[in-house]
Scaffold this active site. Structure first.
Site, mmCIF file in Angstrom:
data_model
loop_
_atom_site.group_PDB
_atom_site.id
_atom_site.type_symbol
_atom_site.label_atom_id
_atom_site.label_comp_id
_atom_site.label_asym_id
_atom_site.label_seq_id
_atom_site.Cartn_x
_atom_site.Cartn_y
_atom_site.Cartn_z
ATOM 1 N N TYR A 142 0.821 -1.214 0.000
ATOM 2 C CA TYR A 142 0.000 0.000 0.000
ATOM 3 C C TYR A 142 0.858 1.268 0.000
ATOM 4 O O TYR A 142 0.371 2.343 -0.320
ATOM 5 C CB TYR A 142 -0.947 0.024 1.207
ATOM 6 C CG TYR A 142 -2.032 -1.036 1.167
ATOM 7 C CD1 TYR A 142 -2.292 -1.756 0.007
ATOM 8 C CD2 TYR A 142 -2.809 -1.313 2.278
ATOM 9 C CE1 TYR A 142 -3.277 -2.733 -0.030
ATOM 10 C CE2 TYR A 142 -3.798 -2.290 2.249
ATOM 11 C CZ TYR A 142 -4.025 -2.994 1.088
ATOM 12 O OH TYR A 142 -4.998 -3.950 1.050
ATOM 13 N N LYS A 193 3.650 -15.320 1.422
ATOM 14 C CA LYS A 193 3.641 -16.113 0.188
ATOM 15 C C LYS A 193 5.095 -16.297 -0.255
ATOM 16 O O LYS A 193 5.521 -15.760 -1.289
ATOM 17 C CB LYS A 193 2.833 -15.385 -0.892
ATOM 18 C CG LYS A 193 1.330 -15.401 -0.651
ATOM 19 C CD LYS A 193 0.669 -16.700 -1.051
ATOM 20 C CE LYS A 193 0.608 -16.861 -2.548
ATOM 21 N NZ LYS A 193 0.103 -18.203 -2.945
ATOM 22 N N ASP A 226 -2.589 -17.917 1.250
ATOM 23 C CA ASP A 226 -3.804 -18.411 0.590
ATOM 24 C C ASP A 226 -4.349 -19.640 1.326
ATOM 25 O O ASP A 226 -5.562 -19.760 1.553
ATOM 26 C CB ASP A 226 -3.554 -18.720 -0.903
ATOM 27 C CG ASP A 226 -2.341 -19.599 -1.138
ATOM 28 O OD1 ASP A 226 -1.480 -19.688 -0.230
ATOM 29 O OD2 ASP A 226 -2.231 -20.204 -2.217
ATOM 30 N N ASP A 250 -5.198 -7.215 5.581
ATOM 31 C CA ASP A 250 -6.421 -6.491 5.243
ATOM 32 C C ASP A 250 -7.522 -7.497 4.912
ATOM 33 O O ASP A 250 -8.649 -7.435 5.432
ATOM 34 C CB ASP A 250 -6.117 -5.588 4.033
ATOM 35 C CG ASP A 250 -7.165 -4.520 3.827
ATOM 36 O OD1 ASP A 250 -8.130 -4.472 4.596
ATOM 37 O OD2 ASP A 250 -7.010 -3.729 2.875
ATOM 38 N N ASP A 254 -10.662 -9.222 7.589
ATOM 39 C CA ASP A 254 -12.079 -9.069 7.244
ATOM 40 C C ASP A 254 -12.779 -10.428 7.199
ATOM 41 O O ASP A 254 -13.913 -10.567 7.667
ATOM 42 C CB ASP A 254 -12.240 -8.373 5.881
ATOM 43 C CG ASP A 254 -12.255 -6.857 6.020
ATOM 44 O OD1 ASP A 254 -12.008 -6.362 7.138
ATOM 45 O OD2 ASP A 254 -12.499 -6.171 5.017
#
Ligand code: NAD
Length: 367
Positions: A142, A193, A226, A250, A254
């Site tokens: 970001y 990852k 993942d 993020d 959620d």
């Protein structure tokens, strides 16, 4: 007597309505328990823009920097949709995060027994769920440079975001996760990852090294992000603390949060580095939800996310663990008693407004 400075920034929309219910608890704790909260209050978001033409004034920013903890409501709403970009309501929150250097975002996912039937997952998978996602908040893709869209001149454009992490950023966020795990079930799962991203390789190396050097008493597992997402919806109770970067955090936070119900139930904390002299961390506590302009001013806001954010403040900024436990038990009791704001209403329960819900939680806290 200990004094504890709290700076309240209720903000816009339902922010002030939810904050009023926290004020009731603070008032009671000062009067009946001598908790010594020194409370001051400022403006943020659209309300600050209306008063000062800025999304937070320099004076209020100084107060936020000087206090022990900031309690933040929510900002934004259609009234300010067309204000200049750099003074839009959200800019106030971003400035607070930046200047307080809040690099660690803590998002708990707790399933209150009374609401376990309303999850999208099977009840047995989430009953008793209590996990904490620790997300890196100030680095990664970001913020990394270059970050741009280039016109390639042949009718094509190219968009670039840069995922970048330095050793110190990974060390400090994993340090927070290991320390918090010691106060819980003593387990950390680090997610990245490393199979396809260099930042994942470094993340894995640094977390492993700091674990070996300083936190070998905590159980550490590594999981690809993942696979972590899959496991969160397959068997969420296997986790205690999850630590991950800004982007994966993020999304994963959620997912984890929504396992347990409405936006109106979800608290969060953002912590900064410990002060060199006092050891105290800068901290801001806020509900996950926004200003909910669709329901603001109607007594429909669920104040539980804001009250649970205050419980996190008691726990992490003031080490008032017993009081934090009591606030959380009070929320659980009121839900057990069948009280519901409209967002979590179901058959056979009693619908109450914001203020009645706050009063009931205060009364359960008083015992
Ligand atoms: P929102 O979280 O405000 O609302 C989403 C939906 O959930 C709405 O239907 C709302 O009524 C409901 N809801 C949210 N909190 C609730 C609560 N406590 N009790 C009952 N119902 C609740 O998100 P949005 O509608 O996308 O955004 C509204 C405004 O809030 C926008 O201006 C947005 O930019 C801002 N926003 C601010 C923050 C923040 O201050 N941290 C976060 C998200 C959105």
């Amino acid at each position: 007597m200990t004094t504890r400075s709290l700076f309240l920034l209720p903000g816009d929309g339902i922010g002030p309505e939810a904050m009023d219910e926290v004020r009731k608890l603070i008032g009671h704790m000062n009067e009946a328990l001598g908790s010594g909260f020194e409370v001051s209050e400022g403006l943020v978001g659209g309300s600050a823009y209306d008063a000062h033409g800025k999304s937070i004034s320099d004076t209020d920013m100084e107060k936020a920097l000087a206090c022990d903890a900031v309690l933040f409501g929510a900002v934004g709403g259609p009234k300010w949709d067309s204000v200049p970009y750099d003074v839009r309501p959200e800019a106030g929150l971003l400035r607070l995060r930046k200047e307080l250097e809040l690099f660690a975002n803590l998002r708990p996912a707790i399933c209150y027994p009374a609401l376990s039937a309303s999850s999208s997952l099977k009840q047995e998978l989430i009953e008793g769920l209590d996990i904490l996602i620790v997300r890196e908040l100030t680095g990664g893709v970001y913020f990394g440079e270059p970050k741009e869209i280039i016109d390639l001149g042949n009718g094509q454009k190219r968009a670039i975001d840069t995922q970048v992490y330095d050793t110190f950023e990974i060390e400090r966020i994993s340090g927070v996760a290991f320390e918090l795990a010691r106060t819980r079930q003593n387990r950390v799962t680090s997610m990245e990852k490393r199979n396809v991203m260099k930042s994942g390789v470094l993340w894995n190396e640094v977390v492993t090294a700091i674990h070996k050097a300083k936190y070998s008493d905590v159980t550490l597992d590594h999981m690809l992000a993942d696979a972590g997402g899959m496991q969160l919806v397959r068997q969420p109770k296997q986790f205690d603390v999850i630590v991950t970067d800004n982007l994966f955090g993020d999304m994963l936070s959620d997912v984890a949060a929504m396992l347990t119900g409405s936006l109106g139930m979800l608290p969060s904390a953002s912590l900064g580095a410990p002060d060199a002299k006092t050891g105290k961390r800068k901290a801001l506590y806020e509900p996950v939800h926004g200003s909910a302009p669709d329901i603001s001013g109607q007594g429909l806001a669920n104040p539980i996310a804001m009250i649970a954010s205050f419980a996190m403040c008691l726990r992490y900024s003031f080490e008032m663990v017993e009081e934090a436990d009591r606030v959380e038990s009070a929320i659980a009791k009121v839900l057990d008693d069948g009280l519901r704001t409209r967002d979590i209403m179901s058959d056979g329960m009693r619908e109450v407004n914001t203020s009645t819900m706050g009063d009931a939680i205060l009364s359960a806290f008083q015992g």
